[in-house]
Design a protein around this motif. Structure first.
Motif, PDB file in Angstrom:
ATOM      1  N   TRP A  12     -38.094 -96.663  24.911  1.00  0.00           N
ATOM      2  CA  TRP A  12     -37.597 -97.834  24.494  1.00  0.00           C
ATOM      3  C   TRP A  12     -37.057 -97.738  22.993  1.00  0.00           C
ATOM      4  CZ3 TRP A  12     -42.827 -97.992  26.780  1.00  0.00           C
ATOM      5  CH2 TRP A  12     -42.440 -98.623  27.923  1.00  0.00           C
ATOM      6  N   LEU A  13     -36.063 -98.656  22.831  1.00  0.00           N
ATOM      7  CA  LEU A  13     -35.594 -98.635  21.377  1.00  0.00           C
ATOM      8  C   LEU A  13     -36.143-100.147  20.957  1.00  0.00           C
ATOM      9  CD1 LEU A  13     -34.037 -97.505  19.273  1.00  0.00           C
ATOM     10  CD2 LEU A  13     -32.288 -98.900  19.915  1.00  0.00           C
ATOM     11  N   LEU A  14     -37.192-100.120  19.932  1.00  0.00           N
ATOM     12  CA  LEU A  14     -37.717-101.352  19.659  1.00  0.00           C
ATOM     13  C   LEU A  14     -37.061-101.895  18.549  1.00  0.00           C
ATOM     14  CD1 LEU A  14     -41.512-100.090  19.664  1.00  0.00           C
ATOM     15  CD2 LEU A  14     -40.108-101.225  21.543  1.00  0.00           C
ATOM     16  N   PHE A  15     -36.316-103.094  18.707  1.00  0.00           N
ATOM     17  CA  PHE A  15     -35.867-104.139  17.866  1.00  0.00           C
ATOM     18  C   PHE A  15     -36.708-105.153  17.218  1.00  0.00           C
ATOM     19  CE2 PHE A  15     -32.132-102.383  20.051  1.00  0.00           C
ATOM     20  CZ  PHE A  15     -31.281-102.300  19.181  1.00  0.00           C
ATOM     21  N   SER A  16     -36.957-105.166  15.870  1.00  0.00           N
ATOM     22  CA  SER A  16     -37.501-106.540  15.101  1.00  0.00           C
ATOM     23  C   SER A  16     -36.265-107.267  14.784  1.00  0.00           C
ATOM     24  CB  SER A  16     -38.478-105.915  14.211  1.00  0.00           C
ATOM     25  OG  SER A  16     -39.411-105.057  14.727  1.00  0.00           O
ATOM     26  N   ALA A  50     -38.868-111.976  16.494  1.00  0.00           N
ATOM     27  CA  ALA A  50     -39.349-111.271  17.613  1.00  0.00           C
ATOM     28  C   ALA A  50     -39.224-109.698  17.639  1.00  0.00           C
ATOM     29  CB  ALA A  50     -38.302-111.989  18.610  1.00  0.00           C
ATOM     30  N   LEU A  51     -40.154-109.346  18.656  1.00  0.00           N
ATOM     31  CA  LEU A  51     -39.927-107.953  19.115  1.00  0.00           C
ATOM     32  C   LEU A  51     -39.491-107.550  20.422  1.00  0.00           C
ATOM     33  CD1 LEU A  51     -40.598-104.821  18.899  1.00  0.00           C
ATOM     34  CD2 LEU A  51     -42.951-105.372  19.585  1.00  0.00           C
ATOM     35  N   VAL A  52     -38.268-106.873  20.535  1.00  0.00           N
ATOM     36  CA  VAL A  52     -37.641-106.822  21.641  1.00  0.00           C
ATOM     37  C   VAL A  52     -37.711-105.258  22.145  1.00  0.00           C
ATOM     38  CG1 VAL A  52     -35.311-106.935  22.840  1.00  0.00           C
ATOM     39  CG2 VAL A  52     -36.145-108.829  21.176  1.00  0.00           C
ATOM     40  N   ALA A  53     -38.198-104.909  23.408  1.00  0.00           N
ATOM     41  CA  ALA A  53     -37.947-103.438  23.960  1.00  0.00           C
ATOM     42  C   ALA A  53     -36.790-103.522  24.803  1.00  0.00           C
ATOM     43  CB  ALA A  53     -39.334-103.499  24.580  1.00  0.00           C
ATOM     44  N   TYR A  54     -36.135-102.513  24.255  1.00  0.00           N
ATOM     45  CA  TYR A  54     -34.698-102.163  24.954  1.00  0.00           C
ATOM     46  C   TYR A  54     -34.873-100.911  25.520  1.00  0.00           C
ATOM     47  CZ  TYR A  54     -29.698-101.343  25.572  1.00  0.00           C
ATOM     48  OH  TYR A  54     -28.248-101.324  26.014  1.00  0.00           O
ATOM     49  N   ASN A  55     -34.874-101.055  26.924  1.00  0.00           N
ATOM     50  CA  ASN A  55     -35.047 -99.797  27.972  1.00  0.00           C
ATOM     51  C   ASN A  55     -33.794 -98.946  27.782  1.00  0.00           C
ATOM     52  OD1 ASN A  55     -35.211 -97.961  30.196  1.00  0.00           O
ATOM     53  ND2 ASN A  55     -36.906 -99.412  30.941  1.00  0.00           N
ATOM     54  N   LEU A  56     -34.033 -97.597  27.175  1.00  0.00           N
ATOM     55  CA  LEU A  56     -32.738 -96.679  27.002  1.00  0.00           C
ATOM     56  C   LEU A  56     -32.518 -96.320  28.438  1.00  0.00           C
ATOM     57  CD1 LEU A  56     -33.867 -95.009  23.836  1.00  0.00           C
ATOM     58  CD2 LEU A  56     -31.985 -96.741  24.152  1.00  0.00           C
ATOM     59  N   GLY A  57     -33.236 -96.251  29.484  1.00  0.00           N
ATOM     60  CA  GLY A  57     -33.006 -95.815  30.849  1.00  0.00           C
ATOM     61  C   GLY A  57     -31.893 -96.829  31.319  1.00  0.00           C
ATOM     62  N   SER A  58     -32.590 -97.887  31.581  1.00  0.00           N
ATOM     63  CA  SER A  58     -31.902 -99.078  32.363  1.00  0.00           C
ATOM     64  C   SER A  58     -30.858 -99.832  31.412  1.00  0.00           C
ATOM     65  CB  SER A  58     -32.828-100.090  32.788  1.00  0.00           C
ATOM     66  OG  SER A  58     -33.370-100.806  31.881  1.00  0.00           O
ATOM     67  N   ARG A  59     -31.090 -99.594  30.051  1.00  0.00           N
ATOM     68  CA  ARG A  59     -30.208-100.372  29.066  1.00  0.00           C
ATOM     69  C   ARG A  59     -30.153-101.876  29.274  1.00  0.00           C
ATOM     70  NH1 ARG A  59     -24.490 -96.585  29.363  1.00  0.00           N
ATOM     71  NH2 ARG A  59     -25.678 -94.586  29.227  1.00  0.00           N
ATOM     72  N   ALA A  60     -31.259-102.150  29.468  1.00  0.00           N
ATOM     73  CA  ALA A  60     -31.730-103.808  29.344  1.00  0.00           C
ATOM     74  C   ALA A  60     -33.124-103.990  28.748  1.00  0.00           C
ATOM     75  CB  ALA A  60     -31.862-104.156  30.918  1.00  0.00           C
ATOM     76  N   GLY A  90     -36.089-104.547  11.698  1.00  0.00           N
ATOM     77  CA  GLY A  90     -36.757-103.085  12.177  1.00  0.00           C
ATOM     78  C   GLY A  90     -36.217-102.578  13.414  1.00  0.00           C
ATOM     79  N   LEU A  91     -36.172-101.138  13.348  1.00  0.00           N
ATOM     80  CA  LEU A  91     -35.857-100.372  14.627  1.00  0.00           C
ATOM     81  C   LEU A  91     -36.701 -99.283  14.820  1.00  0.00           C
ATOM     82  CD1 LEU A  91     -33.477-100.013  16.624  1.00  0.00           C
ATOM     83  CD2 LEU A  91     -32.266 -98.658  14.892  1.00  0.00           C
ATOM     84  N   ASP A  92     -37.178 -98.987  15.823  1.00  0.00           N
ATOM     85  CA  ASP A  92     -38.006 -97.928  16.060  1.00  0.00           C
ATOM     86  C   ASP A  92     -37.765 -97.507  17.606  1.00  0.00           C
ATOM     87  OD1 ASP A  92     -39.999 -96.189  15.550  1.00  0.00           O
ATOM     88  OD2 ASP A  92     -41.426 -97.588  14.800  1.00  0.00           O
ATOM     89  N   SER A  93     -38.312 -96.368  17.894  1.00  0.00           N
ATOM     90  CA  SER A  93     -38.415 -95.817  19.144  1.00  0.00           C
ATOM     91  C   SER A  93     -39.826 -95.621  19.626  1.00  0.00           C
ATOM     92  CB  SER A  93     -37.725 -94.619  19.222  1.00  0.00           C
ATOM     93  OG  SER A  93     -38.263 -93.340  18.535  1.00  0.00           O
ATOM     94  N   TRP A  94     -39.940 -95.645  20.942  1.00  0.00           N
ATOM     95  CA  TRP A  94     -41.242 -95.572  21.827  1.00  0.00           C
ATOM     96  C   TRP A  94     -41.141 -95.048  23.122  1.00  0.00           C
ATOM     97  CZ3 TRP A  94     -46.182 -94.793  19.877  1.00  0.00           C
ATOM     98  CH2 TRP A  94     -47.290 -95.057  20.883  1.00  0.00           C
ATOM     99  N   SER A  95     -41.946 -93.996  23.661  1.00  0.00           N
ATOM    100  CA  SER A  95     -41.973 -93.622  24.983  1.00  0.00           C
ATOM    101  C   SER A  95     -43.389 -93.568  25.438  1.00  0.00           C
ATOM    102  CB  SER A  95     -41.287 -92.260  24.996  1.00  0.00           C
ATOM    103  OG  SER A  95     -41.772 -91.323  24.264  1.00  0.00           O
ATOM    104  N   ARG A  96     -43.430 -93.604  26.684  1.00  0.00           N
ATOM    105  CA  ARG A  96     -44.648 -93.613  27.271  1.00  0.00           C
ATOM    106  C   ARG A  96     -44.453 -93.194  28.926  1.00  0.00           C
ATOM    107  NH1 ARG A  96     -49.435 -93.391  24.697  1.00  0.00           N
ATOM    108  NH2 ARG A  96     -51.050 -94.226  26.103  1.00  0.00           N
TER     109      ARG A  96
END
Length: 456
Positions: A77-81, A90-100, A450-456
């Motif tokens: 995910w690309l995490l947008f604050s 708001a914190l929005v989790a943008y899925n880099l695989g599905s692009r949604a 804010g902008l961050d990345s996270w994977s799980r």
């Protein structure tokens, strides 16, 4: 948003020890969603919050996605604050695989950002709800879902100081303790990260007011980040020691004679100690409980422990010399310093005075960082004293995707001369960027905090 005193001259937040976008609590890098007709996309990466307009995607109505990546690959995910000083962030989790957008955005009052605590026992993802002084654990498998939280405002607001304490990080220490440096206060809040309540109180504080510089008229130490080294049983805290009353008419931060300091805390007793132990006279500040740093205005969480070389690296945004002219004076002390934790010896290893403010940093491997300066980005080999090759087509703000690319935001020029704000992925070794879609703004008049990345 009223954060001018903190965001002057590109003051910074940071987003984690390995990769992050530096902004003021992350909010001095601001992009408008959708079209910005007639704007010069190559000239200026920042826009005032009011330019966010109504063109952005409403993430609350966005499709909830599933991981579209390769089978067996972790979800990334690309995490947008998104922040707003007057309403809802708001914190929005943008899925880099599905692009949604995945899930329902986590909302809170005001502005904030995410922080990744990369402790020896494993990474912990936090949401820093900075305007309301709440730090909240996030679900690692669904980062838009909040868990237990702690309120770190306390009652130690200095006379004339900001009403919010402004937490900048949550750093795990030994079992049962995590440390929260607060930019607008002179004491670290200590919390029990195992508590499961909502807005739990800190278990104690650690007073650092002794390190306020005599010439510092705002009377704050300006905590900018911290690193815990379990093998030394020390928490190292970076104090900016800037004076937010020293601004030029254009709100550029002016240089003073004060220097940032690196303070050591014994995590067994939670007391300030001499950071180098019994290293002797070479430490310079031996016995005072602090090392000095030669740069000025350290970016938030720009303190990094470079383990292979047993040293700290500190990235500083610099300051402007006072000028009698209408514009600001020349930039000074924008640089990266290395500090030997055994002696306290500090040296400048990379001079950045000719570059724009260092708005992004991402560690791409054990010896390389990607550094972003507005419209420019470069690779830096941390064993050298010069910037390496330019990264063509890099995002204006970025994080590292953990593989081979920088992912972040940019503004693309449209055929009619306008521009569009996009999420893109750019290979660190060069090549054409891949557009991933529009920036998922949640509401009109919000801005990226804010902008961050996270994977799980």
């Amino acid at each position: 948003m009223s954060r001018t005193r903190r965001c002057v001259a590109g003051l910074s937040f940071a987003i984690g020890a390995w990769a992050g976008v530096f902004a003021c609590g992350s909010d001095d890098i601001i992009y408008a969603p959708g079209r910005d007709s007639g704007a010069d996309a190559g000239r200026d990466a920042t826009l005032p919050p009011d330019d966010a307009g109504d063109a952005g995607t409403d993430a609350g109505d966005a499709q909830t996605s599933q991981d579209a990546g390769d089978a067996g690959q972790p979800t990334a995910w690309l995490l947008f604050s998104f922040g707003s000083s007057a309403s809802t962030g708001a914190l929005v989790a943008y899925n880099l695989g599905s692009r949604a957008v995945d899930g329902t955005p986590l909302t809170y009052s005001g502005f904030g950002t995410t922080y990744i605590d990369r402790s020896p026992s494993g990474a912990v993802l936090w949401n820093l709800e900075q305007q309301i002084d709440v730090v909240r654990k996030l679900d690692p498998s669904a980062p838009w879902q909040g868990g237990p939280s702690w309120n770190v405002r306390l009652d130690d607001r200095p006379d004339g100081g900001d009403d919010y304490a402004d937490p900048v990080a949550v750093v795990s220490g030994p079992a049962g303790k995590a440390y929260v440096p607060r930019f607008n206060r002179n004491a670290i809040a200590v919390i029990d990260p195992g508590a499961q309540g909502d807005a739990s109180a800190p278990i104690k504080t650690i007073d650092l007011s002794r390190f306020v510089e005599g010439i510092d008229t705002d009377r704050r130490v300006d905590m900018a980040g911290a690193v815990y080294l379990p093998e030394r049983k020390r928490l190292y805290v970076l104090l900016g020691n800037i004076d937010l009353n020293k601004l030029d008419p254009q709100f550029q931060l002016l240089c003073t004679a004060a220097k940032p300091r690196l303070v050591a805390i014994d995590v067994e007793t939670d007391t300030v100690v001499s950071p180098e132990g019994d290293a002797g006279a070479d430490a310079g500040d031996a016995g005072t409980g602090a090392f000095t740093v030669e740069g000025f205005n350290p970016v938030f969480n720009g303190l990094v422990y470079d383990a292979p070389r047993d040293r700290f690296l500190v990235l500083s945004g610099g300051c402007n010399e006072p000028s009698s002219d209408a514009g600001p004076g020349p930039v000074r002390r924008r640089q990266i310093d290395a500090i030997d934790p055994n002696t306290g010896r500090s040296e400048t290893v990379l001079d950045l005075a000719t570059k724009a403010y260092p708005a992004s940093r991402a560690q791409t491997d054990a010896t390389h960082w990607a550094l972003g300066f507005g419209s420019e980005a470069f690779l830096w080999d941390v064993t050298t004293r010069t910037l390496g090759p330019a990264i063509a087509n890099a995002p204006l703000s970025f994080v590292f995707d953990g593989r081979q690319s920088l992912v972040g935001t940019t503004r693309a020029t449209l055929p009619d001369g306008g521009s569009e704000s996009l999420v893109i992925s750019t290979p660190i070794n060069g090549g054409d960027p891949t557009p991933l879609g529009p920036i998922p703004f949640t509401a009109p008049r919000q801005y990226i905090s804010g902008l961050d990345s996270w994977s799980r």
